[in-house]
Motif scaffolding. Structure first.
Motif, PDB file in Angstrom:
ATOM      1  N   LEU A 114       0.830  -1.202   0.000  1.00  0.00           N
ATOM      2  CA  LEU A 114       0.000   0.000   0.000  1.00  0.00           C
ATOM      3  C   LEU A 114       0.869   1.258   0.000  1.00  0.00           C
ATOM      4  O   LEU A 114       0.573   2.226  -0.698  1.00  0.00           O
ATOM      5  N   GLY A 115       1.960   1.244   0.766  1.00  0.00           N
ATOM      6  CA  GLY A 115       2.868   2.387   0.789  1.00  0.00           C
ATOM      7  C   GLY A 115       3.528   2.617  -0.559  1.00  0.00           C
ATOM      8  O   GLY A 115       3.700   3.751  -0.994  1.00  0.00           O
ATOM      9  N   ARG A 116       3.899   1.532  -1.247  1.00  0.00           N
ATOM     10  CA  ARG A 116       4.504   1.677  -2.572  1.00  0.00           C
ATOM     11  C   ARG A 116       3.494   2.223  -3.571  1.00  0.00           C
ATOM     12  O   ARG A 116       3.845   3.014  -4.458  1.00  0.00           O
ATOM     13  N   GLN A 117       2.247   1.838  -3.432  1.00  0.00           N
ATOM     14  CA  GLN A 117       1.190   2.359  -4.310  1.00  0.00           C
ATOM     15  C   GLN A 117       0.984   3.850  -4.063  1.00  0.00           C
ATOM     16  O   GLN A 117       0.803   4.627  -5.005  1.00  0.00           O
ATOM     17  N   MET A 118       1.042   4.274  -2.814  1.00  0.00           N
ATOM     18  CA  MET A 118       0.881   5.690  -2.481  1.00  0.00           C
ATOM     19  C   MET A 118       2.045   6.522  -2.995  1.00  0.00           C
ATOM     20  O   MET A 118       1.862   7.664  -3.413  1.00  0.00           O
ATOM     21  N   GLN A 119       3.260   5.961  -2.967  1.00  0.00           N
ATOM     22  CA  GLN A 119       4.436   6.698  -3.407  1.00  0.00           C
ATOM     23  C   GLN A 119       4.422   6.988  -4.898  1.00  0.00           C
ATOM     24  O   GLN A 119       5.076   7.932  -5.342  1.00  0.00           O
ATOM     25  N   LYS A 120       3.691   6.238  -5.676  1.00  0.00           N
ATOM     26  CA  LYS A 120       3.628   6.467  -7.113  1.00  0.00           C
ATOM     27  C   LYS A 120       2.916   7.768  -7.457  1.00  0.00           C
ATOM     28  O   LYS A 120       3.030   8.253  -8.573  1.00  0.00           O
ATOM     29  N   LYS A 121       2.195   8.324  -6.497  1.00  0.00           N
ATOM     30  CA  LYS A 121       1.485   9.584  -6.736  1.00  0.00           C
ATOM     31  C   LYS A 121       2.350  10.808  -6.459  1.00  0.00           C
ATOM     32  O   LYS A 121       1.885  11.926  -6.553  1.00  0.00           O
ATOM     33  N   LEU A 122       3.627  10.594  -6.118  1.00  0.00           N
ATOM     34  CA  LEU A 122       4.559  11.685  -5.868  1.00  0.00           C
ATOM     35  C   LEU A 122       5.383  11.934  -7.122  1.00  0.00           C
ATOM     36  O   LEU A 122       6.011  11.029  -7.657  1.00  0.00           O
ATOM     37  N   LYS A 123       5.379  13.179  -7.603  1.00  0.00           N
ATOM     38  CA  LYS A 123       6.154  13.585  -8.777  1.00  0.00           C
ATOM     39  C   LYS A 123       7.101  14.699  -8.342  1.00  0.00           C
ATOM     40  O   LYS A 123       6.649  15.737  -7.843  1.00  0.00           O
ATOM     41  N   VAL A 124       8.410  14.487  -8.507  1.00  0.00           N
ATOM     42  CA  VAL A 124       9.404  15.456  -8.048  1.00  0.00           C
ATOM     43  C   VAL A 124      10.224  15.937  -9.237  1.00  0.00           C
ATOM     44  O   VAL A 124      10.674  15.122 -10.051  1.00  0.00           O
ATOM     45  N   TYR A 125      10.425  17.257  -9.330  1.00  0.00           N
ATOM     46  CA  TYR A 125      11.187  17.863 -10.421  1.00  0.00           C
ATOM     47  C   TYR A 125      12.202  18.832  -9.829  1.00  0.00           C
ATOM     48  O   TYR A 125      11.885  19.590  -8.905  1.00  0.00           O
ATOM     49  N   SER A 126      13.416  18.829 -10.381  1.00  0.00           N
ATOM     50  CA  SER A 126      14.479  19.671  -9.824  1.00  0.00           C
ATOM     51  C   SER A 126      14.287  21.144 -10.179  1.00  0.00           C
ATOM     52  O   SER A 126      14.727  22.011  -9.441  1.00  0.00           O
ATOM     53  N   GLY A 127      13.645  21.435 -11.295  1.00  0.00           N
ATOM     54  CA  GLY A 127      13.428  22.821 -11.702  1.00  0.00           C
ATOM     55  C   GLY A 127      11.989  23.255 -11.465  1.00  0.00           C
ATOM     56  O   GLY A 127      11.197  22.575 -10.819  1.00  0.00           O
ATOM     57  N   ALA A 128      11.645  24.407 -12.044  1.00  0.00           N
ATOM     58  CA  ALA A 128      10.304  24.965 -11.854  1.00  0.00           C
ATOM     59  C   ALA A 128       9.296  24.435 -12.874  1.00  0.00           C
ATOM     60  O   ALA A 128       8.097  24.626 -12.708  1.00  0.00           O
ATOM     61  N   ASN A 129       9.761  23.768 -13.936  1.00  0.00           N
ATOM     62  CA  ASN A 129       8.856  23.262 -14.974  1.00  0.00           C
ATOM     63  C   ASN A 129       8.399  21.845 -14.650  1.00  0.00           C
ATOM     64  O   ASN A 129       9.185  21.030 -14.162  1.00  0.00           O
ATOM     65  N   HIS A 130       7.124  21.564 -14.943  1.00  0.00           N
ATOM     66  CA  HIS A 130       6.583  20.220 -14.759  1.00  0.00           C
ATOM     67  C   HIS A 130       5.477  19.988 -15.784  1.00  0.00           C
ATOM     68  O   HIS A 130       4.831  20.937 -16.224  1.00  0.00           O
ATOM     69  N   PRO A 131       5.250  18.737 -16.185  1.00  0.00           N
ATOM     70  CA  PRO A 131       4.256  18.440 -17.232  1.00  0.00           C
ATOM     71  C   PRO A 131       2.838  18.209 -16.714  1.00  0.00           C
ATOM     72  O   PRO A 131       2.029  17.621 -17.414  1.00  0.00           O
ATOM     73  N   HIS A 132       2.517  18.678 -15.507  1.00  0.00           N
ATOM     74  CA  HIS A 132       1.208  18.398 -14.918  1.00  0.00           C
ATOM     75  C   HIS A 132       0.317  19.632 -14.841  1.00  0.00           C
ATOM     76  O   HIS A 132      -0.527  19.742 -13.952  1.00  0.00           O
ATOM     77  N   GLN A 133       0.507  20.572 -15.767  1.00  0.00           N
ATOM     78  CA  GLN A 133      -0.325  21.778 -15.776  1.00  0.00           C
ATOM     79  C   GLN A 133      -1.783  21.448 -16.083  1.00  0.00           C
ATOM     80  O   GLN A 133      -2.693  22.136 -15.627  1.00  0.00           O
ATOM     81  N   GLY A 134      -2.024  20.399 -16.865  1.00  0.00           N
ATOM     82  CA  GLY A 134      -3.383  20.028 -17.247  1.00  0.00           C
ATOM     83  C   GLY A 134      -4.240  19.591 -16.065  1.00  0.00           C
ATOM     84  O   GLY A 134      -5.473  19.662 -16.123  1.00  0.00           O
ATOM     85  N   GLN A 135      -3.601  19.142 -14.980  1.00  0.00           N
ATOM     86  CA  GLN A 135      -4.366  18.712 -13.802  1.00  0.00           C
ATOM     87  C   GLN A 135      -4.682  19.878 -12.869  1.00  0.00           C
ATOM     88  O   GLN A 135      -5.360  19.691 -11.868  1.00  0.00           O
ATOM     89  N   THR A 136      -4.234  21.068 -13.193  1.00  0.00           N
ATOM     90  CA  THR A 136      -4.419  22.290 -12.394  1.00  0.00           C
ATOM     91  C   THR A 136      -4.164  22.058 -10.901  1.00  0.00           C
ATOM     92  O   THR A 136      -5.087  22.106 -10.095  1.00  0.00           O
ATOM     93  N   PRO A 137      -2.898  21.784 -10.543  1.00  0.00           N
ATOM     94  CA  PRO A 137      -2.599  21.549  -9.126  1.00  0.00           C
ATOM     95  C   PRO A 137      -2.736  22.813  -8.302  1.00  0.00           C
ATOM     96  O   PRO A 137      -2.402  23.914  -8.752  1.00  0.00           O
ATOM     97  N   ARG A 138      -3.266  22.659  -7.096  1.00  0.00           N
ATOM     98  CA  ARG A 138      -3.401  23.769  -6.165  1.00  0.00           C
ATOM     99  C   ARG A 138      -2.160  23.838  -5.273  1.00  0.00           C
ATOM    100  O   ARG A 138      -1.585  22.803  -4.953  1.00  0.00           O
ATOM    101  N   PRO A 139      -1.751  25.028  -4.858  1.00  0.00           N
ATOM    102  CA  PRO A 139      -0.559  25.122  -3.978  1.00  0.00           C
ATOM    103  C   PRO A 139      -0.867  24.570  -2.587  1.00  0.00           C
ATOM    104  O   PRO A 139      -1.921  24.822  -2.018  1.00  0.00           O
ATOM    105  N   LEU A 140       0.069  23.790  -2.087  1.00  0.00           N
ATOM    106  CA  LEU A 140      -0.046  23.228  -0.744  1.00  0.00           C
ATOM    107  C   LEU A 140       0.742  24.111   0.202  1.00  0.00           C
ATOM    108  O   LEU A 140       1.953  24.261   0.065  1.00  0.00           O
ATOM    109  N   GLU A 141       0.067  24.732   1.140  1.00  0.00           N
ATOM    110  CA  GLU A 141       0.710  25.630   2.090  1.00  0.00           C
ATOM    111  C   GLU A 141       1.355  24.809   3.205  1.00  0.00           C
ATOM    112  O   GLU A 141       0.713  23.956   3.810  1.00  0.00           O
ATOM    113  N   LEU A 142       2.624  25.093   3.460  1.00  0.00           N
ATOM    114  CA  LEU A 142       3.351  24.353   4.510  1.00  0.00           C
ATOM    115  C   LEU A 142       3.522  25.192   5.732  1.00  0.00           C
ATOM    116  O   LEU A 142       3.570  26.353   5.719  1.00  0.00           O
TER     117      LEU A 142
END
Length: 142
Positions: A114-142
């Motif tokens: 289950l943990g490995r399945q959950m980890q697949k939903k994490l996408k990490v990019y070293s720069g500011a560009n990412h290919p997930h603009q179509g999903q309209t991600p909301r900013p997560l406030e920390l």
């Protein structure tokens, strides 16, 4: 009274984006793990994947507090005698900044299928560009 268990159709998966610029690694990793597991939702169930997708940008600009940037090492083993590899944090951040965040989050997730399945939903990019603009991600406030 019966315990409510969400069905597969009931689970809504949102997309969140986290900007790691200048933020401590551990603080980011705990919030990401919480969202990936779904603990921020009222329908959280420990044995189901109710979490959301998380996109992390600017992973190369994450920080550590204190002297940890000089002292922290990543360990792995090849399986052969004397096959230990110790990689300093600074070298890992310079060569593979995505792995720094992925490994920190991996340590906070369940160690099972289950943990490995959950980890697949994490996408990490070293720069500011990412290919997930179509999903309209909301900013997560920390």
């Amino acid at each position: 009274m019966k315990t409510y268990t969400p069905k597969a159709d009931d689970i809504q998966r949102d997309w969140w984006i986290v900007d790691a610029t200048g933020k401590p690694l551990g603080r980011i990793a705990t919030e990401i793990a919480r969202v990936l597991r779904g603990k921020h939702k009222p329908m959280y169930t420990p044995h189901l994947d109710t979490g959301d997708h998380v996109v992390v940008i600017n992973a190369s600009e994450v920080t550590l507090t204190g002297n940890k940037a000089d002292q922290k090492t990543y360990f792995r083993h090849s399986g052969y005698m004397g096959g230990e590899k110790h990689i300093p944090f600074k070298r890992m951040l310079a060569s593979h900044p995505e792995r720094v965040i992925e490994l920190a989050v991996k340590g906070m997730m369940p160690k099972n299928a289950l943990g490995r399945q959950m980890q697949k939903k994490l996408k990490v990019y070293s720069g500011a560009n990412h290919p997930h603009q179509g999903q309209t991600p909301r900013p997560l406030e920390l």
